[in-house]
Design a protein around this motif. Structure first.
Motif, PDB file in Angstrom:
ATOM      1  N   VAL A   1      80.109 -51.718  42.960  1.00  0.00           N
ATOM      2  CA  VAL A   1      80.449 -50.352  43.550  1.00  0.00           C
ATOM      3  C   VAL A   1      81.049 -49.574  42.380  1.00  0.00           C
ATOM      4  CG1 VAL A   1      81.716 -49.246  45.168  1.00  0.00           C
ATOM      5  CG2 VAL A   1      80.369 -51.332  45.830  1.00  0.00           C
ATOM      6  N   ALA A   2      82.011 -50.308  41.787  1.00  0.00           N
ATOM      7  CA  ALA A   2      82.785 -49.477  40.573  1.00  0.00           C
ATOM      8  C   ALA A   2      82.983 -50.857  39.766  1.00  0.00           C
ATOM      9  CB  ALA A   2      83.985 -48.881  41.185  1.00  0.00           C
ATOM     10  N   GLN A   3      83.513 -50.468  38.640  1.00  0.00           N
ATOM     11  CA  GLN A   3      83.882 -51.583  37.641  1.00  0.00           C
ATOM     12  C   GLN A   3      85.094 -51.054  36.672  1.00  0.00           C
ATOM     13  OE1 GLN A   3      81.224 -52.963  34.314  1.00  0.00           O
ATOM     14  NE2 GLN A   3      79.617 -51.709  35.041  1.00  0.00           N
ATOM     15  N   GLU A   4      85.705 -51.912  36.176  1.00  0.00           N
ATOM     16  CA  GLU A   4      86.858 -51.312  35.081  1.00  0.00           C
ATOM     17  C   GLU A   4      86.944 -52.501  34.095  1.00  0.00           C
ATOM     18  OE1 GLU A   4      90.801 -53.128  37.269  1.00  0.00           O
ATOM     19  OE2 GLU A   4      89.889 -51.216  38.150  1.00  0.00           O
ATOM     20  N   ALA A   5      87.516 -51.870  32.871  1.00  0.00           N
ATOM     21  CA  ALA A   5      87.717 -52.704  31.833  1.00  0.00           C
ATOM     22  C   ALA A   5      88.800 -53.890  32.248  1.00  0.00           C
ATOM     23  CB  ALA A   5      88.407 -52.189  30.502  1.00  0.00           C
ATOM     24  N   GLY A   6      88.597 -55.020  31.498  1.00  0.00           N
ATOM     25  CA  GLY A   6      89.314 -56.060  32.131  1.00  0.00           C
ATOM     26  C   GLY A   6      90.328 -56.414  30.850  1.00  0.00           C
ATOM     27  N   ALA A   7      91.210 -57.491  31.289  1.00  0.00           N
ATOM     28  CA  ALA A   7      92.211 -57.788  30.133  1.00  0.00           C
ATOM     29  C   ALA A   7      91.898 -58.005  28.705  1.00  0.00           C
ATOM     30  CB  ALA A   7      93.202 -58.750  30.543  1.00  0.00           C
ATOM     31  N   ALA A   8      90.816 -58.449  28.562  1.00  0.00           N
ATOM     32  CA  ALA A   8      90.080 -58.868  27.071  1.00  0.00           C
ATOM     33  C   ALA A   8      90.124 -57.419  26.367  1.00  0.00           C
ATOM     34  CB  ALA A   8      88.874 -59.724  27.296  1.00  0.00           C
ATOM     35  N   ILE A   9      89.705 -56.120  26.972  1.00  0.00           N
ATOM     36  CA  ILE A   9      89.381 -55.177  26.151  1.00  0.00           C
ATOM     37  C   ILE A   9      90.669 -54.718  25.467  1.00  0.00           C
ATOM     38  CG2 ILE A   9      88.760 -52.914  26.326  1.00  0.00           C
ATOM     39  CD1 ILE A   9      86.744 -54.591  26.741  1.00  0.00           C
ATOM     40  N   PRO A  10      91.890 -54.641  26.203  1.00  0.00           N
ATOM     41  CA  PRO A  10      93.045 -54.075  25.488  1.00  0.00           C
ATOM     42  C   PRO A  10      93.617 -55.218  24.504  1.00  0.00           C
ATOM     43  CG  PRO A  10      93.651 -54.518  27.907  1.00  0.00           C
ATOM     44  CD  PRO A  10      92.320 -54.385  27.723  1.00  0.00           C
ATOM     45  N   VAL A  11      93.501 -56.352  24.983  1.00  0.00           N
ATOM     46  CA  VAL A  11      93.786 -57.501  24.059  1.00  0.00           C
ATOM     47  C   VAL A  11      93.010 -57.248  22.786  1.00  0.00           C
ATOM     48  CG1 VAL A  11      93.944 -59.864  23.542  1.00  0.00           C
ATOM     49  CG2 VAL A  11      94.655 -59.050  25.944  1.00  0.00           C
ATOM     50  N   GLY A  12      91.679 -57.060  22.694  1.00  0.00           N
ATOM     51  CA  GLY A  12      91.054 -56.945  21.518  1.00  0.00           C
ATOM     52  C   GLY A  12      91.347 -55.805  20.799  1.00  0.00           C
ATOM     53  N   ILE A  13      91.647 -54.636  21.634  1.00  0.00           N
ATOM     54  CA  ILE A  13      92.165 -53.494  20.773  1.00  0.00           C
ATOM     55  C   ILE A  13      93.353 -53.484  19.958  1.00  0.00           C
ATOM     56  CG2 ILE A  13      92.859 -50.934  21.139  1.00  0.00           C
ATOM     57  CD1 ILE A  13      90.997 -50.668  23.402  1.00  0.00           C
ATOM     58  N   VAL A  14      94.401 -54.360  20.668  1.00  0.00           N
ATOM     59  CA  VAL A  14      95.241 -54.755  19.732  1.00  0.00           C
ATOM     60  C   VAL A  14      95.129 -55.550  18.678  1.00  0.00           C
ATOM     61  CG1 VAL A  14      97.713 -55.829  19.755  1.00  0.00           C
ATOM     62  CG2 VAL A  14      96.938 -54.364  21.547  1.00  0.00           C
ATOM     63  N   ALA A  15      94.184 -56.541  18.750  1.00  0.00           N
ATOM     64  CA  ALA A  15      93.786 -57.652  17.622  1.00  0.00           C
ATOM     65  C   ALA A  15      93.042 -56.669  16.406  1.00  0.00           C
ATOM     66  CB  ALA A  15      92.633 -58.383  18.183  1.00  0.00           C
TER      67      ALA A  15
ATOM     68  N   VAL B   1      88.095 -64.240  30.588  1.00  0.00           N
ATOM     69  CA  VAL B   1      86.855 -64.087  31.342  1.00  0.00           C
ATOM     70  C   VAL B   1      86.981 -62.565  31.784  1.00  0.00           C
ATOM     71  CG1 VAL B   1      87.619 -64.690  33.485  1.00  0.00           C
ATOM     72  CG2 VAL B   1      85.296 -64.940  32.996  1.00  0.00           C
ATOM     73  N   GLU B   2      88.030 -62.167  31.937  1.00  0.00           N
ATOM     74  CA  GLU B   2      87.971 -60.515  32.443  1.00  0.00           C
ATOM     75  C   GLU B   2      87.787 -59.574  31.268  1.00  0.00           C
ATOM     76  OE1 GLU B   2      90.764 -62.717  32.624  1.00  0.00           O
ATOM     77  OE2 GLU B   2      90.960 -63.119  34.600  1.00  0.00           O
ATOM     78  N   TRP B   3      86.367 -59.333  30.986  1.00  0.00           N
ATOM     79  CA  TRP B   3      86.062 -58.242  30.108  1.00  0.00           C
ATOM     80  C   TRP B   3      85.551 -57.180  30.956  1.00  0.00           C
ATOM     81  CZ3 TRP B   3      84.699 -57.900  24.510  1.00  0.00           C
ATOM     82  CH2 TRP B   3      85.139 -58.971  23.786  1.00  0.00           C
ATOM     83  N   ARG B   4      84.963 -57.438  32.090  1.00  0.00           N
ATOM     84  CA  ARG B   4      84.530 -56.369  32.988  1.00  0.00           C
ATOM     85  C   ARG B   4      84.750 -56.910  34.438  1.00  0.00           C
ATOM     86  NH1 ARG B   4      78.476 -55.468  30.693  1.00  0.00           N
ATOM     87  NH2 ARG B   4      78.377 -53.707  32.458  1.00  0.00           N
TER      88      ARG B   4
ATOM     89  N   ILE C   1      83.441 -53.748  17.466  1.00  0.00           N
ATOM     90  CA  ILE C   1      82.178 -53.580  17.879  1.00  0.00           C
ATOM     91  C   ILE C   1      81.872 -53.980  19.311  1.00  0.00           C
ATOM     92  CG2 ILE C   1      79.680 -53.712  17.634  1.00  0.00           C
ATOM     93  CD1 ILE C   1      80.326 -53.759  14.321  1.00  0.00           C
ATOM     94  N   PRO C   2      82.229 -55.041  19.817  1.00  0.00           N
ATOM     95  CA  PRO C   2      81.886 -55.440  21.061  1.00  0.00           C
ATOM     96  C   PRO C   2      82.874 -54.888  21.964  1.00  0.00           C
ATOM     97  CG  PRO C   2      83.096 -57.435  19.604  1.00  0.00           C
ATOM     98  CD  PRO C   2      82.399 -56.351  18.748  1.00  0.00           C
ATOM     99  N   VAL C   3      84.210 -54.834  21.548  1.00  0.00           N
ATOM    100  CA  VAL C   3      85.201 -54.231  22.626  1.00  0.00           C
ATOM    101  C   VAL C   3      84.735 -52.933  22.728  1.00  0.00           C
ATOM    102  CG1 VAL C   3      87.687 -53.529  22.529  1.00  0.00           C
ATOM    103  CG2 VAL C   3      87.240 -55.551  21.838  1.00  0.00           C
ATOM    104  N   SER C   4      84.243 -52.156  21.803  1.00  0.00           N
ATOM    105  CA  SER C   4      83.903 -50.715  22.151  1.00  0.00           C
ATOM    106  C   SER C   4      82.827 -50.740  22.959  1.00  0.00           C
ATOM    107  CB  SER C   4      83.462 -49.832  20.699  1.00  0.00           C
ATOM    108  OG  SER C   4      84.929 -49.989  20.111  1.00  0.00           O
ATOM    109  N   TRP C   5      81.632 -51.469  22.908  1.00  0.00           N
ATOM    110  CA  TRP C   5      80.499 -51.496  23.359  1.00  0.00           C
ATOM    111  C   TRP C   5      80.644 -51.953  24.609  1.00  0.00           C
ATOM    112  CZ3 TRP C   5      75.525 -54.003  20.822  1.00  0.00           C
ATOM    113  CH2 TRP C   5      74.425 -53.588  21.649  1.00  0.00           C
ATOM    114  N   ASN C   6      81.294 -52.967  25.156  1.00  0.00           N
ATOM    115  CA  ASN C   6      81.554 -53.477  26.475  1.00  0.00           C
ATOM    116  C   ASN C   6      82.277 -52.370  27.139  1.00  0.00           C
ATOM    117  OD1 ASN C   6      80.756 -56.044  27.203  1.00  0.00           O
ATOM    118  ND2 ASN C   6      81.163 -56.044  25.120  1.00  0.00           N
ATOM    119  N   PHE C   7      83.451 -51.741  26.634  1.00  0.00           N
ATOM    120  CA  PHE C   7      84.023 -50.645  27.223  1.00  0.00           C
ATOM    121  C   PHE C   7      83.400 -49.521  27.524  1.00  0.00           C
ATOM    122  CE2 PHE C   7      86.723 -46.784  27.091  1.00  0.00           C
ATOM    123  CZ  PHE C   7      87.639 -47.112  28.214  1.00  0.00           C
TER     124      PHE C   7
END
Length: 209
Positions: A170-184, A28-31, A142-148
């Protein structure tokens, strides 16, 4: 067998990459949103995924749940941004296509290790598996880059009142799903490259059809 070591490595990398793709899709932690109003979002942090949004609350905001509140997205929700809709479809495609790549590679490796020397039963399946791996990697990229991109630009989402979410953090950061997706993505593209590099050995005793 000696000519297919890279393809065996491709199968191993593709398997791990496919697993990480599936894991990334379910996280769930994409953003990660940081909010200033902690009346309902008690921790001040909410997690926006591609299927649902969750946060910790010490108020009774949903039946049976006093700590974690999650609200699943519906296909009819018009407020969902395009990058989340795209992620839902592309991650499902990546999971399915990656599975096809694994199946093709398994079939080719089975023929190799069983001593079946028909070129038409080995080479095409390694090539098809390689294309499937690379295509699956692109579907994840595509979705990893777009959401990042959306995270880095702190883009908002107009959640309805029933979600108990502010329209912008107020602010947001990339969640764990983004780096996991990049490694994938890296593993799937590598496995595809290794599979496509297969060359059927030509010897005096080789029987080809």
């Amino acid at each position: 067998v000696s000519a297919s070591h890279l393809q065996l490595a491709a199968f191993a990398l593709g398997t791990v990459g496919w697993i990480l793709c599936t894991v990334s899709m379910g996280i769930v932690e994409w953003r990660v949103w940081h909010v200033d109003n902690t009346t309902i979002i008690s921790s001040g942090i909410a997690w926006v995924g591609i299927w649902k949004v969750c946060f910790i609350s010490y108020l009774h905001v949903s039946p049976g749940y006093r700590e974690q509140f999650c609200h699943k997205f519906s296909g009819y929700d018009s407020f969902i941004p395009h990058e989340i809709y795209a992620a839902q479809g592309l991650m499902l495609i990546a999971m399915f296509v990656g599975l096809l790549g694994l199946a093709a590679t398994i079939f080719a490796l089975r023929n190799v290790y069983m001593g079946i020397t028909h070129k038409t039963l080995i080479t095409p399946f390694f090539l098809v598996g390689g294309f499937f791996y690379i295509f699956a990697g692109l579907c994840v990229l595509i979705p990893v880059s777009w959401n990042f991109y959306s995270v880095t630009h702190n883009q908002s989402i107009a959640f309805p009142p029933s979600y108990y979410m502010p329209s912008s953090p107020v602010a947001q950061e990339a969640g764990a799903a983004i780096p996991v997706g990049i490694v994938a993505v890296i593993l799937l593209v590598l496995s595809g490259t290794f599979s496509l590099s297969y060359r059927f050995p030509v010897t005096a005793n080789t029987i080809t059809k």
